[in-house]
Design an enzyme around this catalytic site. Structure first.
Site, PDB file in Angstrom:
ATOM      1  N   GLU A   1      47.392  39.125  39.545  1.00  0.00           N
ATOM      2  CA  GLU A   1      47.478  38.143  40.639  1.00  0.00           C
ATOM      3  C   GLU A   1      47.451  36.719  40.085  1.00  0.00           C
ATOM      4  O   GLU A   1      48.121  35.825  40.608  1.00  0.00           O
ATOM      5  CB  GLU A   1      46.339  38.343  41.651  1.00  0.00           C
ATOM      6  CG  GLU A   1      46.318  39.709  42.351  1.00  0.00           C
ATOM      7  CD  GLU A   1      47.639  40.109  42.987  1.00  0.00           C
ATOM      8  OE1 GLU A   1      48.389  39.218  43.458  1.00  0.00           O
ATOM      9  OE2 GLU A   1      47.940  41.320  43.016  1.00  0.00           O
TER      10      GLU A   1
ATOM     11  N   ASP B   1      56.459  44.630  43.486  1.00  0.00           N
ATOM     12  CA  ASP B   1      57.122  43.405  43.015  1.00  0.00           C
ATOM     13  C   ASP B   1      58.513  43.724  42.482  1.00  0.00           C
ATOM     14  O   ASP B   1      59.473  43.001  42.734  1.00  0.00           O
ATOM     15  CB  ASP B   1      56.324  42.761  41.868  1.00  0.00           C
ATOM     16  CG  ASP B   1      54.916  42.371  42.290  1.00  0.00           C
ATOM     17  OD1 ASP B   1      54.739  42.009  43.468  1.00  0.00           O
ATOM     18  OD2 ASP B   1      54.013  42.414  41.435  1.00  0.00           O
TER      19      ASP B   1
HETATM   20 ZN    ZN Z   1      52.213  41.788  42.109  1.00  0.00          ZN
END
Ligand code: ZN
Length: 233
Positions: free
Chosen positions: A69, A144
């Site tokens: 993150e 992602d």
């Molecule tokens: Zn991610």
């Protein structure tokens, strides 16, 4: 304002659900009114599921999540066309181990190529941080990667944003009355070329994210350590 930016595409029913959730949270906290804190938490509950306790993660996983993150956050903060980072947390919620929330500065109806490229680099930032710091990669980047691939496919095949194909649309928008899936509309060899163009663009963005994080390695450590200590920024 934040409420509007965080709920694009919400229907009336979604909003009513959201306010109900917020009212329940406020009542549970003996508050007489619903405050922004409850509303923001309700948005997260509605969109990603309830918060899970962070101690279900072992230290190794926490460190991985903090760097992952932290990678998204830092790449996002370093790029001119990326949306501002609103919140980043390593507290798991729904199926996500943690998340970085970026909010556009204003309501937008279209995205520019520079913005899409920066979005891609931000999406890569999580995986890149895992790789350069922990020298190991994880399944934590799967969302992602799917999201980035979808975006690049759009750029190459629909939005006329690749150097290789220029203005040629390789897919037609799907029929909204059927399932809405875009229809590939080119020769098989062209489609294969498009695949390699997609891979090239993804790799370029990945390389950019690597140099951004390498150049700011000290800051990345700081963000990750802060997240390990406080869990949410
Ligand atoms: Zn991610």
């Amino acid at each position: 304002d934040i409420l509007a930016r965080r709920t694009p595409g919400f229907t009336g029913a979604d909003l009513s659900n959201l306010v109900n959730e917020a009212a329940l949270l406020a009542a549970r906290r003996d508050k007489k009114k619903i405050y922004m804190q409850e509303l923001e938490e309700a948005i997260e509950r509605v969109m990603a599921g309830p918060e899970r306790k962070s101690h279900i993660m072992n230290d190794e996983e926490k460190r991985l999540t903090a760097y992952h993150e932290g990678g998204h956050t830092l790449v996002g903060m370093m790029l001119k066309h990326a949306d501002p980072v609103h919140k980043v947390t390593i507290i798991p919620r729904g199926r996500a181990g943690g998340y970085t929330l970026m909010l556009p500065k204003e309501d937008r109806n279209y995205a520019t190529k520079s913005e899409l490229l920066d979005k891609l680099k931000v999406a890569m930032g999580g995986r890149v941080a895992e790789e350069i710091v922990l020298k190991e990669i994880s399944t934590g980047a799967s969302q992602d990667i799917q999201q980035a691939t979808r975006m690049v496919r759009g750029m190459v095949m629909q939005y006329g944003m690749s150097d290789k194909f220029g203005l040629m649309a390789l897919t037609q928008s799907g029929n909204e009355y059927l399932d809405g899936t875009p229809v590939v509309n080119c020769a098989d060899t062209t489609a294969a070329d498009a695949d390699s163009e997609v891979r090239t663009l993804l790799q370029t963005c990945y390389a950019d994210a690597i140099s951004t994080l390498r150049e700011n390695r000290g800051l990345l450590d700081e963000v990750a350590l802060y997240l390990l200590e406080k869990e949410t920024i």
